[in-house]
Design an enzyme around this catalytic site. Structure first.
Site, mmCIF file in Angstrom:
data_model
loop_
_atom_site.group_PDB
_atom_site.id
_atom_site.type_symbol
_atom_site.label_atom_id
_atom_site.label_comp_id
_atom_site.label_asym_id
_atom_site.label_seq_id
_atom_site.Cartn_x
_atom_site.Cartn_y
_atom_site.Cartn_z
ATOM 1 C CE1 TYR A 60 -12.405 22.916 -4.401
ATOM 2 C CE2 TYR A 60 -10.812 23.387 -5.661
ATOM 3 C CZ TYR A 60 -12.136 23.770 -5.246
ATOM 4 O OH TYR A 60 -12.505 25.024 -5.476
ATOM 5 C CE LYS A 115 -24.627 27.831 24.119
ATOM 6 N NZ LYS A 115 -25.575 28.165 25.435
#
Length: 411
Positions: A60, A115
């Site tokens: 970060y 999926k």
């Protein structure tokens, strides 16, 4: 219709996904499927360590700013320094979910999660389920276009026809990443692969076959297109009113186009009449085909009755009249299952950063899928199992090579 591992009903025909409304809450929620789905089926996981302040400063701020600046200067670096090139958006509006129909975006999420984990399990591709609360085709297109910078591909899922055709077409025009409506093209690829092997097993070439497709929705249209591209002898498509022919005045624009490139033999009338002498039946519509019509098909016929859970022609009936029988169910041989196609197709396309998925890439996927079991052919094995570890690598390699050959690969 999409023949996938996700099956909305159990073998008795009772509704396992929506049973709470039919069986009462206590009985319904005792179904083991509910426990498996509790809390969802997927999560975000970091691929880099966050053990201390040094790790945090790289993952970060401030380290991330250096990477952001580099991408701003050279946008193509986004593929190397983010997950973009390896992640697919699985997009639905919940309007045509499995066999459940229009159940809305929130109720579609278990399928979209399913999926996504199939993408990961079978193709090594990350995927994010996105269920949109809108039905207007242009609104869906605009929404997906705005989301597209985060993704390397878009898999459209369970969107009702005919809007699904328009949405896919417009997204392909506006995006430079693969866009693929699996209910159409995944079903078509696996069907073609199985049909190639069935024809080979019965000593015929694809060009010698006359096929009849029951169903002129998303899957039926796509199957007809890919069979014509692959060189089938002839194919006629039937809807509820019979064979789709140019003379009919009730055709949608999609069906008018369909009538223009199918049925070169000029067959008309009902589905039952079309089956007289046909070599192949492909069912993607539901309903029931009477055995009297099946019995009039050609010798060594091939029956792909793919409605789920109840095939248009029961396998026991089909086997009395056909040399090869396939369904959409996992409890019978030769399951026409989309999971054999879409993970490898996206993996191959994204491996070479393809700008689109072409007809040639789909044909290559079907050929590669058929080749997996080409040396093992028998009546109950014309298509691999979804758990055959050879499938995804074969399809991935073939699709990547086809993308390069067709000039849509960018690496």
């Amino acid at each position: 219709m999409s023949a996938e591992i996700e099956n909305p009903r159990n073998d008795s025909g009772s509704d396992s996904a929506g049973g709470a409304g039919e069986r009462g809450p206590e009985e319904a929620f005792s179904d083991p499927a509910f426990e498996l789905h509790r809390g969802g089926k997927m999560a975000v996981q970091a691929t880099v360590p966050l053990r201390d302040r040094d790790d945090l400063s790289l993952a970060y701020t401030p380290g991330v700013a250096t990477v952001c600046s580099a991408i701003a200067d050279q946008p193509e670096l986004v593929h190397d320094y983010t997950w973009k090139s390896g992640v697919v958006a699985v997009v639905t509006d919940g309007s045509a979910v499995l066999g459940l129909g229009d159940i809305g975006p929130e109720a579609s999420l278990p399928v979209m999660e399913g999926k996504a984990i199939l993408f990961k399990q079978f193709g090594g591709v990350e995927a994010v389920p996105i269920a949109l609360d809108c039905r207007d085709a242009d609104e869906i297109v605009e929404t997906v276009v705005r989301l597209a910078p985060s993704f390397g591909g878009v898999n459209l899922e369970d969107i009702s026809a005919p809007r699904c055709f328009e949405i896919e077409r417009k997204l392909k025009e506006r995006l430079d990443i693969p866009v693929f409506h699996d209910d159409q093209h995944g079903t078509a690829v696996v069907t073609l692969a199985a049909l190639r092997n069935a024809a080979k097993l019965t000593g015929r070439a694809l060009g010698q076959l006359r096929a009849v497709i029951s169903g002129a929705g998303a899957a039926g249209v796509a199957i007809a297109k890919i069979l014509v591209e692959a060189g089938i002898g002839d194919v006629a498509v039937c809807d509820r009113k019979g064979v789709v022919v140019p003379e009919r005045e009730d055709l949608t624009e999609v069906k008018r186009q369909l009538a223009g490139f199918t049925n070169q033999a000029g067959i008309s009338g009902s589905l039952e009449e079309a089956l007289d002498g046909a070599d192949v039946f492909i069912g993607v519509s539901g309903g029931t085909v009477p055995e009297t019509a099946v019995s009039k098909m050609a010798e060594n016929a091939m029956i792909f009755a793919m409605a789920n859970p109840n095939p248009e022609i029961h396998p026991d009936v089909a086997r009395r009249h056909a040399a090869v029988v396939a369904t959409g169910r996992s409890d019978y041989p030769n399951q026409i299952n989309n999971v054999l196609a879409f993970p490898g197709i996206f993996a191959g396309a994204m491996q070479v950063r393809a700008s689109q998925i072409t007809e040639g890439m789909k044909l290559a996927a079907a050929e590669a899928l058929a080749a997996v079991v080409a040396d093992e052919l028998k009546a109950d094995c014309v298509i691999p199992s979804p758990f055959d570890e050879r499938v995804a690598p074969a399809v991935t390699t073939a699709v990547a090579a086809a993308a390069r050959a067709e000039g849509v690969a960018r690496r």
